[in-house]
Scaffold this active site. Sequence first.
Site, mmCIF file in Angstrom:
data_model
loop_
_atom_site.group_PDB
_atom_site.id
_atom_site.type_symbol
_atom_site.label_atom_id
_atom_site.label_comp_id
_atom_site.label_asym_id
_atom_site.label_seq_id
_atom_site.Cartn_x
_atom_site.Cartn_y
_atom_site.Cartn_z
ATOM 1 N N LYS A 151 15.086 -5.794 5.031
ATOM 2 C CA LYS A 151 15.389 -4.743 5.998
ATOM 3 C C LYS A 151 16.787 -4.877 6.604
ATOM 4 O O LYS A 151 17.474 -3.871 6.824
ATOM 5 C CB LYS A 151 14.325 -4.709 7.098
ATOM 6 C CG LYS A 151 12.967 -4.225 6.601
ATOM 7 C CD LYS A 151 11.956 -4.109 7.716
ATOM 8 C CE LYS A 151 10.611 -3.631 7.183
ATOM 9 N NZ LYS A 151 9.622 -3.419 8.258
ATOM 10 N N ALA A 193 11.505 -7.053 11.779
ATOM 11 C CA ALA A 193 10.368 -6.219 12.184
ATOM 12 C C ALA A 193 10.372 -5.983 13.688
ATOM 13 O O ALA A 193 10.118 -4.862 14.162
ATOM 14 C CB ALA A 193 9.059 -6.872 11.766
ATOM 15 N N LYS A 244 0.814 -1.206 0.000
ATOM 16 C CA LYS A 244 0.000 0.000 0.000
ATOM 17 C C LYS A 244 0.857 1.270 0.000
ATOM 18 O O LYS A 244 0.322 2.378 -0.039
ATOM 19 C CB LYS A 244 -0.927 0.025 1.225
ATOM 20 C CG LYS A 244 -1.994 -1.069 1.223
ATOM 21 C CD LYS A 244 -2.922 -0.907 2.413
ATOM 22 C CE LYS A 244 -3.966 -2.008 2.452
ATOM 23 N NZ LYS A 244 -4.935 -1.881 1.340
ATOM 24 N N ARG A 266 17.115 -17.138 19.496
ATOM 25 C CA ARG A 266 17.067 -15.874 18.731
ATOM 26 C C ARG A 266 16.439 -14.768 19.570
ATOM 27 O O ARG A 266 16.862 -13.613 19.517
ATOM 28 C CB ARG A 266 16.290 -16.050 17.431
ATOM 29 C CG ARG A 266 16.979 -16.924 16.391
ATOM 30 C CD ARG A 266 16.341 -16.761 15.031
ATOM 31 N NE ARG A 266 16.556 -15.419 14.501
ATOM 32 C CZ ARG A 266 15.888 -14.919 13.456
ATOM 33 N NH1 ARG A 266 14.943 -15.646 12.864
ATOM 34 N NH2 ARG A 266 16.137 -13.704 13.013
#
Length: 275
Positions: free
Chosen positions: A67, A133, A17, A158
Amino acid sequence: MTNDLYAVVGNPISHSKSPRIHSLFASQTGEALEYTAIQAPLDDFPGTVRQFFERGGQGLNVTVPFKEDAWKLAERRTERAEKAGAANTLYQDGAGVLTADNTDGCGLIRDLIRNHGVRLEGADILVLGAGGAVRGVLGPLLAERPASLTIANRTPARAQALVELFSPAAGTSQLTACGFGQPGAPFDLIINGTSASLQGDLPPLSPAVIGEETVVYDMMYSLQTTTFNQWALDQGAQTVYDGLGMLVEQAAESFRIWRGVAPETAPVIDVLRND
């Protein structure tokens, strides 16, 4: 006169979007720009970035799965990108140096507090996932001084690595890690930072993490209720939000970085909800 070029890069990217959001920002603020979506090959993200800036591009947003690649590629990183270990915003500074920033955490905090009135200070927070994220939002969440923040992940090691990385920023907040199946008591706020909802999957959580007052936030967004939020509602959650507001808020911060103008987000969120 040609418009300045911006884009979002990811793989896949057709669902994004971001072009719509930045088009609405541009119309609202009178800024002349063109914003597109670019699908980068999984094995050549650096080449895609290089080509974009070589043809005069001004700024890039970066989404899944690039990212952390963007963070590594940058020649300079802002403090929040450095702490996050991931970047969702790239631009060249006045000297042509490729600079990385991370506006995800800022976007999440603004959506939770400003748009939804969620209280973070003193709250017990459960964050699901340990990928880019989540790395991008941990610092800003801890800055709001929750009582505790628990990171749960399919691979607990992790999550523990993130605890060790962000412990210096925890202050008085209790910061812990565990596997998905371990939390067994209600939290004030649960944030799903996994991409499971995109595949219609669920992290294997105990229903006990949901209490009558629990607020549930899925960082993914959907025209329908996300899989994770539907699960939370089925367990008795009264309040669930998806990540559309976060998406708009992080985009607004990127827009401000690039253009020096802060757009209003509420009208854009309303438009997207009704698209």
